[in-house]
Design a protein around this motif. Structure first.
Motif, PDB file in Angstrom:
ATOM      1  N   VAL A 121      -2.328 -21.109  -0.484  1.00  8.84           N
ATOM      2  CA  VAL A 121      -1.203 -20.162  -0.512  1.00  8.84           C
ATOM      3  C   VAL A 121      -1.527 -18.946   0.347  1.00  8.84           C
ATOM      4  CG1 VAL A 121       0.141 -18.623  -1.991  1.00  8.84           C
ATOM      5  CG2 VAL A 121      -0.370 -20.948  -2.744  1.00  8.84           C
ATOM      6  N   GLY A 146      -1.272 -14.930  -2.641  1.00 12.07           N
ATOM      7  CA  GLY A 146      -0.325 -14.195  -1.807  1.00 12.07           C
ATOM      8  C   GLY A 146      -0.515 -12.700  -1.794  1.00 12.07           C
ATOM      9  N   ASN A 160       4.919 -25.137   3.934  1.00 10.51           N
ATOM     10  CA  ASN A 160       4.737 -24.729   2.542  1.00 10.51           C
ATOM     11  C   ASN A 160       4.331 -25.877   1.637  1.00 10.51           C
ATOM     12  OD1 ASN A 160       5.616 -22.093   3.208  1.00 10.51           O
ATOM     13  ND2 ASN A 160       7.757 -22.724   3.016  1.00 10.51           N
ATOM     14  N   LEU A 215       6.589 -20.441  -4.548  1.00 11.89           N
ATOM     15  CA  LEU A 215       5.729 -21.588  -4.279  1.00 11.89           C
ATOM     16  C   LEU A 215       4.982 -22.015  -5.537  1.00 11.89           C
ATOM     17  CD1 LEU A 215       4.210 -20.552  -0.820  1.00 11.89           C
ATOM     18  CD2 LEU A 215       5.999 -22.243  -1.239  1.00 11.89           C
ATOM     19  N   GLY A 216       4.460 -21.021  -6.281  1.00 15.05           N
ATOM     20  CA  GLY A 216       3.736 -21.338  -7.511  1.00 15.05           C
ATOM     21  C   GLY A 216       4.633 -21.947  -8.568  1.00 15.05           C
ATOM     22  N   VAL A 256      -1.120 -26.398  -5.613  1.00 15.85           N
ATOM     23  CA  VAL A 256      -0.809 -25.860  -6.938  1.00 15.85           C
ATOM     24  C   VAL A 256      -0.410 -26.986  -7.885  1.00 15.85           C
ATOM     25  CG1 VAL A 256       0.718 -24.323  -8.231  1.00 15.85           C
ATOM     26  CG2 VAL A 256      -0.156 -23.619  -5.997  1.00 15.85           C
ATOM     27  N   ALA A 275       0.664 -25.783   0.289  1.00 15.68           N
ATOM     28  CA  ALA A 275       0.425 -24.848  -0.807  1.00 15.68           C
ATOM     29  C   ALA A 275       1.022 -25.362  -2.106  1.00 15.68           C
ATOM     30  CB  ALA A 275       1.006 -23.480  -0.459  1.00 15.68           C
ATOM     31  N   ALA A 291      -0.943 -18.689  -7.438  1.00 16.91           N
ATOM     32  CA  ALA A 291      -0.183 -18.486  -6.203  1.00 16.91           C
ATOM     33  C   ALA A 291      -0.025 -17.000  -5.890  1.00 16.91           C
ATOM     34  CB  ALA A 291       1.189 -19.149  -6.324  1.00 16.91           C
ATOM     35  N   SER A 301       5.403 -16.130  -2.763  1.00 13.61           N
ATOM     36  CA  SER A 301       4.259 -16.825  -3.362  1.00 13.61           C
ATOM     37  C   SER A 301       4.569 -17.272  -4.782  1.00 13.61           C
ATOM     38  CB  SER A 301       3.026 -15.919  -3.340  1.00 13.61           C
ATOM     39  OG  SER A 301       3.258 -14.743  -4.102  1.00 13.61           O
TER      40      SER A 301
END
Length: 669
Positions: free
Chosen positions: A282, A382, A20, A321-322, A27, A23, A378, A318
């Motif tokens: 992502v 996703g 991860n 992650l963002g 971002v 990604a 993100a 997602s």
């Protein structure tokens, strides 16, 4: 079930940090670059606007000459008008300062430093407290109270004094030498002014006119209108002579904003490229994650998890992650902006804010906006993996047969996106910005990504027969043939980033080649001599004749450069007068040169003039005729000349527009 879903999602994010990290890093970089560019530009524009307000004050209107300085006789007419409460005359020019003599005992080289341009203002101290209080001179303790009106006295702002004392290596410098054209003026520093911005020297307007040989000349008149008076009513009651334009105090700030807008927008778009690539990363990470966890999703489906809930689960991952990438990006962007403002002073290499050293101005609303933008990027990346998890069949997934299933009915997406990109490429600018062109590039890239499954399928179909007798290559190709969507997920981010990098490389190389060809046409000589300040024509015809007689000089050509204010709200346009024997040879024309009709003056405009003023070949440039002022001794009622656009030429030096005319026509006019 909610607790199980949360555990399932967070275990996936925490237990696979390296997968991860790519990604999150993408971002982070996208948000950091975009937010730092925004902070740098906003801080520089704010500081520049503050400096302009400090130096120019806050008059209601400004009268300026379209061709530079104008006769001060206009001041008496304007100041005595009933609708004018106060009029302040200003003489504005530039002078060169150079640290030519290092102090004794200094370890620095004896080579003179590069001269820097100082802004010199001649003002009327009796009107400054009302219109521009920051320009009011404050005499030093050792100066007389009326030192402002004495010849040879000058008052410096903080930037000029700091530059002077830094070069001298001591405080309390008493004198400064300013050069204008071929003349050097030794001035006594009598005090200071509070105006911000770049180096500034202020003196009495009468002293400035005598010192710089500008007797009877003004650069602008600042007006305070009487109660109830308006711009329209004043212009109706006070007709202005030709060559005088009326502007408002905010026009200077808008001019710089217009000049730097394209630069700022391009920097922002280039910064968002990283965020654009981050969305693909992502997509790649979550696609592989969904494919790997197909049996786990199937088991959750058997336990009662619906397809919509699986969709929300992947989107939540997602978004997480963002959110992490956006938070890191805001912090990194703030640090990058602070460092860039300290090292580059807000220009980012563009040179649009001379003399401005802005302080970082953090904007919480903008930070929230860019953080949301990172989360949205993100979520976009996703969406397709989330849809794949939603459509997963639990029965097939438990058997390990559902990971590679994909819909093949969307073959129209790639050609549709490319067709839309072609349409957007032909959409005209919006508010002067090529927004549709940016959308076109994004659609073209998305269309190429969407075509990857079909293209990789064709490639692997061609390779499979050739590798049928080689076990390991055959297994790899067969796996890729039957999992084309997984292949797309693996290489989508690489294709996006590499294609943008190649496109930028080709664009920069093409631009460099074009500029090189342009320089060969526009600057064909081996040596150039020019006036350092641009305020005084020190290169006289006698000097040119003497230079032409020097042994070794095969050919000498003179060129005159001045500026014109065609529209007050836009930056000045450059006017170049040069010998033009053959326009096709002497200018980098875009199209053919047209003959000018009888009685009209042929001019050649840059491509920026076509975009900004509609000056297309074969038309008449009326705004240039309106800006023309009769020369000294001519009748004020003489009809202005008619300027015919005989051609358009390529110019990479002046984005606000340039006009070229034959030197003989310029001298005659």
């Amino acid at each position: 079930m909610r607790s199980l879903l949360g555990t399932f999602s967070w275990r996936e994010l925490i237990h696979h940090p390296w997968r991860n990290a790519a990604a999150v890093l993408a971002v982070t970089m996208g948000v950091a670059l975009a937010f730092s560019v925004h902070l740098i530009n906003a801080s520089a524009l704010s500081e520049f606007a503050s400096a302009v307000r400090s130096v120019n004050g806050q008059p209601d209107l400004e009268l300026r000459g379209t061709q530079g300085d104008f006769d001060e006789a206009l001041y008496a007419r304007v100041a005595g008008h009933a609708q004018v409460a106060m009029a302040s005359p200003v003489l504005e020019l530039s002078a060169q300062w150079q640290d030519a003599a290092p102090q004794a005992g200094s370890a620095s080289s004896s080579t003179p430093s590069r001269p820097t341009s100082w802004r010199v203002l001649g003002v009327d101290a009796l009107t400054l407290p009302t219109i521009a209080p920051a320009l009011m001179p404050k005499p030093a303790d050792t100066s007389e109270r009326l030192a402002l009106f004495a010849p040879g006295q000058v008052f410096l702002n903080a930037a000029a004094r700091q530059q002077l004392e830094s070069a001298a290596g001591r405080n309390g410098v008493q004198r400064v030498v300013l050069r204008s054209g071929a003349q050097a003026h030794d001035l006594r520093i009598a005090g200071s002014v509070a105006a911000a911005g770049g180096p500034l020297a202020v003196m009495d307007i009468g002293v400035a006119q005598d010192l710089f040989s500008r007797s009877g000349q003004l650069s602008r008149i600042d007006l305070r209108l009487a109660p109830g008076a308006t711009r329209a009513s004043l212009l109706a009651a006070l007709p202005l002579p030709a060559g005088i334009s009326v502007s408002e105090p905010g026009d200077t700030q808008r001019q710089i904003g217009e000049m730097s807008r394209a630069y700022r927008v391009n920097l922002t778009v280039l910064a968002l490229v990283a965020l654009f690539t981050g969305a693909f990363l992502v997509f790649s990470v979550l696609s592989l994650s969904v494919a790997k966890r197909a049996q786990q999703f199937a088991l959750l489906g058997v336990l009662g998890l619906t397809g919509r809930e699986r969709l929300r689960l992947v989107l939540a991952e997602s978004a997480a992650l963002g959110a992490v990438g956006s938070a890191l990006g805001i912090a990194l962007g703030t640090a990058l902006a602070a460092l860039a403002l300290r090292l580059l002073a807000g220009d980012l290499g563009g040179g649009y804010f001379p003399g401005v050293t802005p302080q970082l101005q953090w904007d919480g609303l903008a930070a929230l906006l860019y953080a949301v933008l990172g989360v949205v990027a993100a979520l976009v990346g996703g969406w397709w993996p989330a849809r794949a998890a939603q459509k997963l069949s639990p029965a097939q997934g438990l058997k390990g047969l559902g990971a590679g299933a994909a819909a093949h009915g969307a073959r129209w997406i790639s050609p549709g996106l490319m067709a839309a990109a072609l349409l957007f490429a032909n959409v005209p600018p919006v508010f002067g910005l090529p927004l549709a062109a940016y959308v076109s590039v994004a659609l073209l890239l998305l269309g190429g990504i969407a075509a990857l499954p079909a293209l990789t399928g064709l490639l692997y179909d061609a390779l499979a027969p050739r590798l049928a007798n080689r076990l390991l290559p055959m297994l790899a190709v067969e796996r890729a043939r039957r999992a084309r969507e997984a292949t797309t997920a693996a290489i989508g981010g690489v294709v996006a980033s590499l294609s943008l990098a190649v496109a930028l490389t080709v664009m920069v190389a093409s631009f460099r080649d074009s500029v090189s060809q342009w320089l060969d046409v526009v600057l064909p000589a081996q040596m150039y001599a020019r006036v350092s300040t641009g305020d005084e024509p020190a290169l006289t015809p006698e000097l040119a004749q003497a230079a032409a007689a020097i042994p070794g000089i095969r050919r000498l050509a003179a060129l005159r450069h001045t500026t014109l204010r065609l529209v007050p709200a836009r930056p000045p346009v450059a006017l170049l007068a040069r010998p033009i024997d053959d326009p096709a040879r002497d200018l980098p024309l875009v199209g053919p040169a047209l003959p000018a009709p009888a009685g009209q003056v042929a001019i050649y405009v840059s491509e920026a003039m076509v975009d900004l003023y509609g000056a297309r070949a074969g038309t008449v440039l009326a705004s240039l005729s309106q800006a023309w002022a009769p020369p000294a001794g001519a009748s004020p009622d003489a009809a202005p000349p008619v300027f015919f656009v005989a051609g358009v030429w390529r110019d990479y030096a002046r984005q606000s527009g340039a006009i070229t005319m034959a030197q003989a026509d310029y001298v005659r006019l």
